[in-house]
Write an enzyme that holds these catalytic residues in place. Structure first.
Site, PDB file in Angstrom:
ATOM      1  CG  ASN A  12      -1.735   1.208   1.370  1.00  0.00           C
ATOM      2  OD1 ASN A  12      -1.849   2.122   0.619  1.00  0.00           O
ATOM      3  ND2 ASN A  12      -2.161   1.293   2.842  1.00  0.00           N
ATOM      4  CE  LYS A  14       0.054   3.162   4.822  1.00  0.00           C
ATOM      5  NZ  LYS A  14      -0.090   3.398   6.190  1.00  0.00           N
ATOM      6  CG  HIS A  98      -5.578   1.767   5.333  1.00  0.00           C
ATOM      7  ND1 HIS A  98      -5.063   2.759   6.171  1.00  0.00           N
ATOM      8  CD2 HIS A  98      -4.771   0.890   5.250  1.00  0.00           C
ATOM      9  CE1 HIS A  98      -3.989   2.342   6.726  1.00  0.00           C
ATOM     10  NE2 HIS A  98      -3.652   1.376   6.026  1.00  0.00           N
ATOM     11  CD  GLU A 170      -3.483  -2.549   7.524  1.00  0.00           C
ATOM     12  OE1 GLU A 170      -2.407  -2.846   7.016  1.00  0.00           O
ATOM     13  OE2 GLU A 170      -3.785  -1.796   7.367  1.00  0.00           O
ATOM     14  N   GLY A 176       2.795   1.817  10.875  1.00  0.00           N
ATOM     15  CA  GLY A 176       3.656   2.976  10.832  1.00  0.00           C
ATOM     16  C   GLY A 176       4.344   3.488  11.949  1.00  0.00           C
TER      17      GLY A 176
HETATM   18  P1  PGA Z   1       3.049   0.054   7.721  1.00  0.00           P
HETATM   19  O1  PGA Z   1       1.739   0.348   7.303  1.00  0.00           O
HETATM   20  O2  PGA Z   1       3.503  -1.150   7.216  1.00  0.00           O
HETATM   21  O3  PGA Z   1       3.888   1.330   7.499  1.00  0.00           O
HETATM   22  O4  PGA Z   1       2.808  -0.116   9.333  1.00  0.00           O
HETATM   23  C1  PGA Z   1       0.499  -0.838   6.883  1.00  0.00           C
HETATM   24  C2  PGA Z   1      -0.690  -0.253   6.321  1.00  0.00           C
HETATM   25  O5  PGA Z   1      -1.025   1.015   6.680  1.00  0.00           O
HETATM   26  O6  PGA Z   1      -1.187  -0.886   5.627  1.00  0.00           O
END
Ligand code: PGA
Length: 254
Positions: A12, A14, A98, A170, A176
């Site tokens: 993803n 983003k 999400h 998640e 993040g």
């Molecule tokens: P991350 O994000 O791997 O940066 O923790 C995961 C997500 O938001 O799908």
């Protein structure tokens, strides 16, 4: 590692990558991931890069996903993108609900369920995200939150549609933050979600649905997470922005 369900690992991106950067990344991924057949590999660029990334992916084992879509088919919905528009670029998957959209765009389970139905009607496979906040976990509410989100976001799906739906667990506190759920925490949540699918659909459907884990997945923790019986892939944010780190996750998962 032989798993009951085929792993699906999605990146993803983003709100990152210009078109040129996106094409570079896909070209690098094509080179390093070309021989891999054991995993369904999906990348989800921003809308603006879908067209060029789609072209760059032709004749590769990579598949295209979008990060969101409207629940509407067309009309006066300024700034929105419909499923049919995504199909023009050979998009096959779409991330829905999400936690960032639940938080910043206030998306509700009800809206996500409408989007999921619209995605299926256009033959797109939704990747529906669920997960609890840290405060909810600490208050002992994880199962309750997951049950509300799973029941609400999947409302109205038929058994056939559910089998073509991917879920992503998640935990919001792991996204993040560099703080990954332990493999045991992930397995516990995934098994709980699969149990809900048994109640909502049936054993067969629950056995077929793939549940991804998301939240600070990287090469170093992928193997342990993917070895859990109910973890069927990953939804990767930060580590999907570089070919090396995304490829490491995939290679360490098989
Ligand atoms: P991350 O994000 O791997 O940066 O923790 C995961 C997500 O938001 O799908």
């Amino acid at each position: 590692m032989q798993k009951e369900r085929k792993l699906i690992i999605a990146g993803n991106w983003k709100m990152n990558k210009t078109v040129a950067e996106a094409v570079d990344l896909v070209n690098d991924l094509k080179l390093s991931l070309a021989p891999i057949k054991e995993v369904d590999i999906v990348v989800c660029p921003p809308y603006t890069a879908l067209s060029e990334v789609s072209k760059a992916m032709i004749q590769s084992n990579l598949r295209l996903g979008a990060q969101n879509m409207s629940e509407q088919n067309s009309g006066a919905f300024t700034g929105e993108i419909a499923a049919g528009m995504l199909k023009e670029f050979s998009v096959r998957y779409v991330i829905l609900g999400h936690s960032e959209r639940r938080q910043y765009q206030k998306e509700s389970d009800e809206l996500i369920a409408k989007k999921a139905l619209a995605a299926h009607l256009a033959s797109l496979k939704p990747i529906i995200c669920v997960g609890e906040l840290l405060a909810e976990r600490e208050a002992g509410l994880m199962e309750q939150v997951l049950e509300t989100q799973v029941r609400g976001s999947l409302a109205g799906l038929s058994k056939e549609q559910m089998e073509e739906t991917i879920l992503a667990y998640e935990p919001v506190w792991a996204i993040g933050t560099g703080r990954t759920a332990t493999a045991a925490q992930a397995q516990e949540a995934h098994a709980f979600i699969r149990g809900l699918l048994v109640k909502m659909f049936d054993e067969n459907v629950a056995r077929r649905v793939r549940i991804q884990y998301g939240g600070s997945v990287k090469g170093a923790n992928a193997r342990e997470l993917m070895s859990q019986p109910d973890v069927d892939g990953a939804l990767v944010g930060g580590a999907s922005l570089e070919a090396r780190s995304f490829a490491d996750i995939i290679k360490n998962s098989i």
